[in-house]
Design a protein around this motif. Structure first.
Motif, short mmCIF file in Angstrom:
data_model
loop_
_atom_site.label_atom_id
_atom_site.label_comp_id
_atom_site.label_asym_id
_atom_site.label_seq_id
_atom_site.Cartn_x
_atom_site.Cartn_y
_atom_site.Cartn_z
N ALA A 158 -1.47 13.62 2.05
CA ALA A 158 -2.38 13.88 0.94
C ALA A 158 -2.51 15.39 0.71
N ASP A 177 0.81 -1.21 0.00
CA ASP A 177 0.00 0.00 0.00
C ASP A 177 0.85 1.27 0.00
N TYR A 178 1.96 1.24 0.77
CA TYR A 178 2.70 2.49 0.85
C TYR A 178 3.35 2.86 -0.46
N ARG A 180 -1.62 13.44 -10.48
CA ARG A 180 -1.65 12.72 -9.21
C ARG A 180 -0.88 13.48 -8.17
N GLY A 181 -1.41 13.57 -7.01
CA GLY A 181 -0.67 14.23 -5.96
C GLY A 181 -0.78 15.73 -6.08
N PHE A 221 -5.77 6.06 1.62
CA PHE A 221 -6.15 4.65 1.57
C PHE A 221 -6.79 4.19 2.87
N ASP A 260 -6.06 1.53 4.99
CA ASP A 260 -5.33 1.02 6.14
C ASP A 260 -4.11 1.86 6.46
N MET A 293 -7.70 7.53 -10.77
CA MET A 293 -6.33 7.88 -10.40
C MET A 293 -5.32 7.31 -11.38
N ARG A 322 -3.22 -4.29 -13.50
CA ARG A 322 -3.68 -5.37 -14.37
C ARG A 322 -4.30 -6.48 -13.53
N MET A 338 -4.93 11.13 -2.59
CA MET A 338 -5.69 9.95 -2.21
C MET A 338 -5.37 9.53 -0.78
N THR A 357 -0.50 0.20 6.60
CA THR A 357 0.30 -0.19 5.45
C THR A 357 0.51 0.96 4.47
N SER A 358 -0.10 2.13 4.72
CA SER A 358 0.05 3.21 3.74
C SER A 358 1.35 3.96 3.88
N LEU A 359 2.05 3.77 4.99
CA LEU A 359 3.28 4.51 5.19
C LEU A 359 4.48 3.58 5.08
N PHE A 386 0.47 4.34 -2.35
CA PHE A 386 0.22 5.67 -1.81
C PHE A 386 1.29 6.64 -2.30
N ARG A 431 2.84 6.46 -5.06
CA ARG A 431 2.52 6.72 -6.45
C ARG A 431 1.35 7.71 -6.54
N ALA A 432 0.36 7.50 -5.65
CA ALA A 432 -0.80 8.39 -5.64
C ALA A 432 -0.41 9.81 -5.28
N ARG A 433 0.70 9.94 -4.50
CA ARG A 433 1.15 11.29 -4.15
C ARG A 433 1.93 11.93 -5.29
N GLY A 434 2.13 11.19 -6.37
CA GLY A 434 2.78 11.77 -7.53
C GLY A 434 4.29 11.76 -7.48
N LEU A 460 -4.40 4.29 -11.35
CA LEU A 460 -3.57 3.35 -10.59
C LEU A 460 -4.10 1.93 -10.70
N ARG A 506 0.98 11.48 -13.74
CA ARG A 506 1.73 11.63 -12.51
C ARG A 506 1.70 13.08 -12.04
#
Lengths: 320, 515, 313
Positions: B114, A218-219, B34-35, B42, B44, B1, B6, B40, B47-49, A222, A224-227, B3, B31
């Protein structure tokens, strides 16, 4: 963190005690050392005398203790086969093995990590897939076959590189090195590749799969989502997380390079401790086997401790 | 996004942002968007950090990537952001690693990340699902504040009707990949037009009033019949002593070691259940509520005998539970107490056929032999509404709700008197939850089953329980009749829990059966 | 997870054929080819007495005059032709390979079975009971893992050699190999099974079984075992390749199969002596056989791991 390292040290000590015990048991229970040393025709008095000289009439625990003290002192007894102190024989041969292991270890680690990252990032690429396929052949190819193949190509057919031995060596304060002569360096090439290739493919496959695993986290999504740029994601976020498990396995692999040297040394008639050990196994030369076992385990334990320290340095979760 | 991984792909359609088409943009342009413009959050926060980089490093890195500024300026900005999302002592916290933050704090860090690039839109994918109620409320408040203060649009994706009704301005309802209804939240919640929306809203447990049953408006999935009449026909009559509790817990204590030590005295312990006492009368549904970590699940496991107790006593029908000297009582206890677990995906052995799963208790207790076992299993499957063809299948061939029915069938196989339900519906969608809760209500009403009902969900507790105990930090704070507890809470903590409930004021009352 | 309550239940065979695994298998040419090669090699080894044109260990059928015949070339003295040539003693290389593969495969399978039985049992016990039993088992595993299995196998071989009287050494050599490789191999199984068991033990179906009143052993072998088998299958396959390689290596080093019962490794050891003198076939064909066998089994294991691990696409 401190208690983590202390625990690791205690564990390392325990490992060495157990290994020492195994080695000692080999002495005591495999064959009769007296028979081995004196031969069949010795008189009863000779046997008794040697028994008490060697301390074999003392209680088991005392003998074990003495064995450990002697081992700490570097005294591993006398080779049944060569009749010389084991420590002396090993000291003579250690430089050959260590130099070989160092060169092939370096080769395996750099090659493995670079190729692993490459194949992970370019997962769909033709070259990456080609490398992966070849690596599987590499894993299935026994070390000795690689050696034979290399000898056939570069020694028999092309006659570029020597097929056996270390070439000319220079003796520096009891350490004989092959690094300083042209023939010594040439002689190192084939054995190092042979020894390192298998480890390299293992490290490469591990780095690749760990990296792919991390890239799914996930990180990373995330990030990637932050650019953030792909570069920052791959080399800053993913690589560091990949290294944590890779370091453990790489540490183990380095240890096994020294052990696998047995095979390479046999193929190339490389005069190191591995060749010494395999001869000892064939002739049941217990003192040499025991000494080799203890030396190898000291090395492994040292490498493992180093890995643990590295671990703590990389992973902040272990520091608190 | 952009993201989507596949094998997913965008089948068609257009996405536009500020009147500019974004679908079809190449990777580089995406890209930048994005950001920078769209950010975005997430689900959880665990696991996001990235666990190996300090929070400050992750913040400044993102700031530098979007707003061209020096490291020092970026760091200052990062500190301000942490401060803004409610993290005290931001300067020191910048140099800490994610594992040094609690779950709620981490989600605040994620929000700060974010916000780094001052985006126009933030997509929040179930941002509070992994958090406790109290923390959830704080995070939602923070998001609401930020939308007003920074003029950011937030797209909140959630399955939680409470979050939707209390937080959002406008809502879109999706079913099987299609939008079925869209409009201002109050309007959609109060006067739903589409049948699916109606069924969803009718299934939401209400905190204000107790209903007889959950309404049976269903959409899409076939409502499977639960044949309670058949089940009650040959149910054994247990003789309950009137006025005496069926289960009695006194001074129960359970502790776990948190850091083991070789020296016995130095092991640190965490008391998870601390001096808990209560009685459950025959035929009663007794609820235990509390946040995660309150010890309610451990309590259930100690009562059921899954964990040994450290102190105190559990009596069932006049006998001490788990007395190893009395094999017979222990066997009877194992038959008469059954449990329904929280997670329908892990409570059934994935490598066993449903037949064997349900037959296991019957075989173990030697209740029936030979072909009778098969017959019994078929009956049970019919009764819980799955049909006999389910017997030969494996659990993965069923949905979450169906699996929970299998769990119920297994629990009923020994014809128990007492059922422990540990969050039996918290892993289910709201409409499936309503079906399962209805089944449990039926079991209690027709078979006279006594239940211990563990939940963190106050509205569900209100719908299910006769009496409720509130737990916090291993201690029992108060025990009251459900209505009294909701109308007139005795402790500040209970009041707090009640305040944190979603208000759901504007929800449509269509199809509700009041008691 | 779809609603299929109305469809008819399938027979086990249909279910196996329609399973995800079988589907993935049928759509992976590498897996199919590897399996075909493995099966072919195993069958020709098992039925070596029927397939091989000669019995290389029957002194009566040997003719020293046939020594060093090149492949598909008539012998200068006898005129006999051999598919893959002959070695120094006039033995048909093709036949020695078939008989050698028998030994290699036997040692491989037997060693993996031994390692699997020990490892899975200890792993289940360690994972289920935890506490000091777990600590003891896993410490032993850790210590052994510190040493490469080939070294452990060699030590066991050396010690066993010391124990056995000289006249029996050749007879028991094969079994010593099995034990040496098997004992050096159990740790992988134990670690993986323990890890999987730790995950399973915390699942609610195990608690449900405890609540029913099932005993620890019936939960371990009735419930948990079947859920930890897929990683075991992967490791067993990869271990088989490794065991075959380990056996070849040990035999190559002279610490394995005796010259009276040559395995592929022994044949390569012998063949290496003719590398410089030009009789390449004595070395090449056993090497190629060993490589094909190890590669096919490795590819199967690799494919299995990917197919059984849903996280890897």
């Amino acid at each position: 963190m401190f208690s983590f390292l202390v625990r690791r040290f205690l564990q390392a000590g325990l490992v060495l005690l157990i290994v020492g015990f195994v080695a000692f048991s080999m002495f005591n229970f495999v064959g009769d050392p007296i028979d081995n040393m004196l031969g069949q025709e010795a008189s009863q008095a000779d046997i008794e005398r040697l028994r008490s000289v060697l301390g074999l009439d003392q209680p088991f625990v005392v003998q074990y203790w003495k064995f450990l003290i002697n081992a700490l002192d570097g005294n591993f007894g006398i080779s049944y086969r060569q009749g010389r102190p084991v420590a002396e024989i090993i000291a003579e041969r250690a430089p050959a093995t260590l130099e070989l292991a160092a060169v092939s270890g370096l080769f395996a680690i750099t090659g493995g990590i670079v190729l692993g990252i490459f194949t992970a990032i370019r997962r769909e690429g033709f070259l990456a897939n080609f490398i992966m396929t070849v690596s599987l052949i590499g894993v299935s190819l026994p070390t000795f076959l690689i050696g034979i193949l290399l000898i056939y190509l570069f020694s028999v057919e092309l006659d570029w590189l020597p097929s056996f031995g270390r070439g000319e060596v220079v003796d520096i304060g009891g350490w004989s090195t092959g690094f300083l002569t042209a023939s010594g360096l040439k002689a190192l090439i084939l054995p190092s590749i042979t020894l390192g290739l298998f480890q390299m493919t293992l490290i490469m496959r591990l780095v690749r799969s760990e990296m792919l695993e991390v890239l799914r986290q996930d990180y990373i999504r995330f990030a990637r989502a932050r650019g953030l740029s792909e570069r920052a994601i791959n080399f800053r976020h993913a690589l560091k997380n990949t290294l944590v498990p890779v370091i453990t396995v790489t540490g183990l692999q380095l240890g096994s390079i020294i052990a696998f040297a047995i095979i390479t040394e046999t193929v190339f008639q490389w005069p190191g401790v591995g060749l010494l050990f395999i001869n000892a196994v064939q002739f049941v030369d217990i003192p040499v086997m025991a000494a080799y076992l203890i030396l190898i385990s000291v090395m492994f334990v040292a490498i493992n401790l180093l890995v643990d320290v590295l671990y703590v340095a990389i992973d902040p979760r272990l520091r608190s | 996004m952009g993201l989507l991984e596949r094998p997913g792909y965008v089948a068609g359609g257009e996405i536009s942002f500020k009147s500019e088409l974004t679908s079809g943009l190449d990777a580089d342009a995406m890209r930048k968007l994005r950001g920078k413009k769209i950010s975005m959050i997430f689900q959880d926060p665990l696991t996001s950090l990235n666990p190996l980089l300090t929070v400050g490093a992750q913040l400044t890195e993102t700031i530098v990537a979007h707003l061209k500024m020096s490291q020092a300026d970026a760091r200052e900005r990062a500190r301000d952001l942490l401060d803004r999302v409610g993290i005290t002592d931001a300067e020191a916290r910048l140099d800490q690693y994610p594992h040094q933050f609690s779950g709620g704090m981490r989600q605040r860090v994620v929000i700060a990340l974010a916000l780094c690039s001052e985006p126009d839109v933030i997509i929040a994918d179930e941002p509070t699902t992994a958090l406790d109620v109290a923390v959830q409320a704080q995070i939602l408040d923070l998001i609401k504040e930020l939308t007003v203060e920074r003029q950011v649009g937030v797209i909140l994706i959630t399955h939680d009707m409470g979050v939707i009704s209390d937080t959002t301005d406008r809502v879109t309802v999706m079913y099987m990949g299609e939008v079925v209804e869209s409009g201002p939240t109050l309007q959609v919640m109060g006067k739903p037009q589409h049948e699916y929306t109606k069924s969803l809203i009718a299934a939401v447990p209400r905190p204000q009033v107790k209903l007889k049953r959950f309404s049976q408006i269903s959409y899409g999935g076939r409502e499977t019949r639960f044949a309670i009449e058949d089940l009650s026909r040959n149910w054994p009559e247990y003789s309950n002593q009137p006025g005496k509790p069926l289960l009695s817990v006194s001074n129960l204590k359970k502790r776990f070691p948190i850091s083991r030590s070789i020296i016995p005295g130095r092991t640190k312990w965490l008391t998870v259940v601390d001096d808990v006492s209560f009685d459950i009368m025959p035929g009663e549904v007794f609820g235990v509520v509390g946040e995660s970590g309150s010890g309610k699940s451990t309590l259930a496991r100690v009562i059921s005998g899954l964990h040994d107790l450290d102190d105190g006593k559990v009596m069932f029908d006049g006998n001490v539970v788990n007395d190893p000297s009395d094999r017979e009582a222990q066997d009877r206890f194992r038959r008469e107490i059954q449990m329904i677990f929280q997670d329908p995906f892990s409570s059934l052995n994935p490598r066993m056929r449903v037949m064997d799963i349900i037959a296991e208790p019957i075989r173990h207790h030697k209740l029936l032999v030979g072909g009778n076992i098969k017959q019994r299993v078929d009956e049970l499957l019919d009764q819980v509404g799955l049909g006999t063809s389910a017997a030969a299948k494996f659990p993965h061939e069923f949905s979450g709700g169906q699996r929970q029915r299998i769990s119920i069938a297994r629990a009923l196989a020994t014809q128990p008197r007492f059922l422990i339900c540990d969050e039996p519906t918290s892993a289910l969608d709201v409409s499936i939850q309503a079906q399962i809760l209805n089944i449990l209500k039926d079991l209690q009403e027709y078979l006279g089953l006594t239940m211990l009902f563990i939940s963190h969900d106050m509205p569900v507790v209100r719908q299910m329980c006769d009496r409720v105990a509130v737990m916090r930090g291993g201690k029992l704070l108060e025990v009251q009749k459900t209505d009294d507890l909701f109308e007139n809470p005795q402790t500040a903590y209970t009041r707090e829990l009640l305040d944190l409930m979603p208000h759901l004021d504007g929800l449509s009352q269509e199809g509700l059966e009041l008691q | 997870m779809t609603n299929t309550t109305s469809s008819k239940p399938l027979s086990s065979w249909q279910q196996a054929w329609q399973s995800d695994l079988a589907w993935k298998f049928r759509h992976s040419p590498i897996a199919v080819v590897s399996l075909v090669i493995t099966v072919l090699l195993v069958l020709s080894a098992v039925f070596a007495p029927l397939v091989a044109p000669y019995n290389p260990f029957d002194p009566g059928s040997l003719n020293l005059m046939n020594g060093f015949t090149a492949p598909l070339t008539p012998n200068a003295f006898t005129g006999d032709e051999f598919l893959l040539g002959t070695d120094d003693q006039g033995r048909d290389v093709f036949s020695t390979i078939l008989y050698g593969m028998r030994i290699s495969l036997f040692v491989g399978f037997a060693a993996v079975t031994l390692g699997l039985l020990i490892g899975v049992t200890l792993g289940l016990i360690a994972g289920y009971f935890g506490g000091w039993i777990d600590a003891v088992i896993m410490r032993i595993a850790d210590v052994q893992l510190t040493f490469p299995s080939i070294l452990v196998a060699m030590l066991i071989f050396g010690v066993a050699k010391g124990f056995t009287p000289v006249e029996y050494r050749d007879e028991v050599a094969i079994w010593v190999l099995v034990i040496a490789i098997g004992l050096s191999d159990w740790v992988q199984f134990a670690r993986v099974v323990r890890g999987a068991t730790l995950v399973e033990v915390n699942k609610e179906y195990v608690q449900a079984a405890k609540l029913i009143g099932r005993s620890a052993w019936s939960i371990i072998f009735g419930h948990i075992l079947r859920n930890v088998l897929s990683p075991v299958l992967v490791i067993a396959t990869i271990s088989l390749a490794l065991a075959i390689i380990a056996e070849a290596t040990l035999s190559f080093l002279g610490a394995g199969a005796p010259p009276t019962q040559p395995s592929l490794g022994t044949l390569i050891r012998v063949g290496q002596g003719f590398l410089f003198s030009g009789e390449w076939w004595i070395l090449l064909f056993p090497s190629v056989t060993l490589l094909s066998l190890a590669l096919a089994v490795n590819l199967l294991g690799d494919w299995l791991r990917d197919a059984l691990n849903p996280k890897l696409k």
